[in-house]
Design an enzyme around this catalytic site. Structure first.
Site: not given
Lengths: 359, 132
Positions: A153, A149-151
């Site tokens: 990711g 998720y987000c960072m």
């Protein structure tokens, strides 16, 4: 005559409804002030690995027969992973467990002062591989599916690109920034002509959570005020208030960042855009997203003000996978994974995608 | 005559709030994209860091004069403590695994891993139709 009577009745109903809501606002407003924030992250789990800022959870399976591949979720180091386990019925993790997945989650604590030297390489070359090893031991399966998720990711993408021969079999990303040139506001705030990142990091060591949180909030400058007004307007609505408080708690639980990690984000990703343009290296090995040839899913949010689509869309374009898919859903950066639309749209899509690939 | 003739002031205010929010975010966003904003905010950060460094240095000197530990000393101690805490956490986790019987007997009940995706989809997990 009848129309006039109906109109009078409508006005009377509205006034009555507004008066009732006003009373409820006052009663529930007092309850709001007196009650603690709702409990979050209640799905049963065991901590199977802990080291400094790192926690690895294993959620207790809810099915007797699970998919062969375990799932390892990687949370962004700026935030707590309970956003995916807010409350029963509003928990992606609970949903995945009920759908028959074996779920592990990398969650982060605030780094201690002595962890100020943790950099991207520690996260990618140490934390993620160590957790994958624990997942392999625990599940007795060699391959894993990553979800970032987000960072989280970004870290997952870098890991997968550096380890094309495994053990990651599939990787799903939620709203992951790849082309950092489109993060206009943050790039402007960290303009290298004015922003002395070395001095800031060398002086502070750990970047305080308030700095990180304000950095997020400033991207929607009216959010705090309008959020408070909407809360008051909906104070009569228990579900709205509960949801607001859970997300507010999550926002306030923003984590501080290790200074070295922050320095690398600014220099390598914001200034040089190395994930997009190339030149990001770990242990002498260049990160080339084309090396990712496993199945890839990228879920992006239509109204994501933190990671705009232009920044996220490069992921699917750059990876070398034949089996790759991007799904855009209505919603914002957080509601993508945990809001009502996530429950209706994203979760079933994720289940469908994972189910076909986790056997 | 009907509902249209009776203005709903609640909804009007909500619309106004939405418009003010959009305008405020757009205006604020544009202002924060300027070089002047970046320069100003980073000057403020620079002053704040300078002040912090000055206070830290002075405090460190005073603490040293009083023969008290400085922040660096406490951080070094915290680092050692953290290493010990990590080892204790590992030992506790290993003990917990032992108590559950994982390490020695392997008797812990694990789910089987033969699950296959089902063709049937219940309403809560219907296939994604691509319409957001």
């Amino acid at each position: 005559m009848a129309a006039a009577q109906a109109e009078d009745q409508t006005i009377a109903q509205r006034i009555q409804s507004e008066v009732e809501r006003a009373i409820q606002r006052n009663i529930k407003g007092l309850e709001y002030l007196a009650s603690p924030a709702p409990a979050v992250g209640l799905t049963p789990k065991d901590i199977i690995y802990r080291r400094g800022t790192l926690n690895l959870y294993h959620y207790r399976p809810m099915c007797d027969d699970v998919y062969r591949l375990p799932i390892l979720m990687v949370m962004a180091p700026t935030n707590k992973a309970y956003v995916f386990d807010l409350a029963p019925g509003q928990s992606l993790i609970e949903f995945l467990l009920r759908r028959g997945y074996d779920v592990f989650v990398i969650d982060w604590e605030a780094p201690h002062a002595e962890e100020k030297t943790l950099g991207l390489d520690d996260y990618v070359l140490d934390f993620i591989p160590s957790c994958i090893m624990r997942v392999q031991e625990c599940s007795q399966v060699d391959e894993v599916t990553l979800i970032g998720y987000c960072m989280g990711g970004v870290l997952s993408a870098i890991y997968a690109a550096l380890n094309p021969s495994g053990p990651v079999k599939n990787v799903a990303f939620f709203t992951t920034p790849i082309d950092w040139s489109h993060l206009k506001l943050v790039r402007n705030w960290t303009d290298r002509r004015y922003f002395d990142v070395d001095r800031l990091v060398d002086s502070l060591g750990i970047i305080p959570s308030d700095v990180v949180r304000v950095g997020f909030e400033m991207q929607r400058p009216t959010q705090r005020v309008t959020g408070a007004i909407r809360l008051w307007d909906n104070m009569w609505n228990d579900e709205y208030v509960k949801s607001y408080r859970m997300f507010e708690r999550w926002g306030n639980d923003t984590l501080p960042l290790a200074g070295e990690y922050f320095r690398q984000l600014v220099k390598d990703l914001l200034w040089e855009n190395r994930l997009m343009n190339g030149g990001l290296r770990f242990s002498g090995q260049e990160v080339d997203l084309r090396n990712i040839k496993i199945p890839v899913l990228h879920v992006v949010a239509e109204h994501d003000h933190l990671i705009p689509y232009d920044s996220a869309k490069a992921l699917v374009a750059k990876v070398g996978s034949d089996d790759k898919e991007e799904v855009m859903l209505k919603g914002g950066h957080v509601s993508l994974g945990a809001g009502p639309n996530a429950i209706k749209r994203m979760w079933p899509k994720l289940d469908q995608w994972l189910g076909a690939r986790c056997t | 005559m009907g509902d249209n003739a009776v203005p709903d002031f609640g909804n009007l205010l909500r619309d106004l709030l939405r418009q003010w929010e959009d305008a405020g975010n757009a205006l604020g966003g544009e202002a924060m994209k300027t070089a002047e904003f970046s320069q100003a905010i980073n000057q403020a950060i620079g002053f704040s860091v300078s002040a912090k460094e000055f206070v830290s240095e002075m405090t460190g000197k005073h603490l040293a004069a009083l023969n008290l530990p400085t922040r660096a000393d406490v951080t070094a101690l915290a680092e050692k403590l953290q290493a010990i805490e990590n080892q204790i956490a590992e030992i506790k986790l290993a003990l917990a695994r032992d108590q559950r019987g994982e390490a020695t007997t392997g008797a812990v009940v694990r789910p089987t891993r033969n699950r296959q995706p089902t063709a049937r989809q219940d309403p809560s997990t219907r296939p994604f139709d691509g319409q957001a």
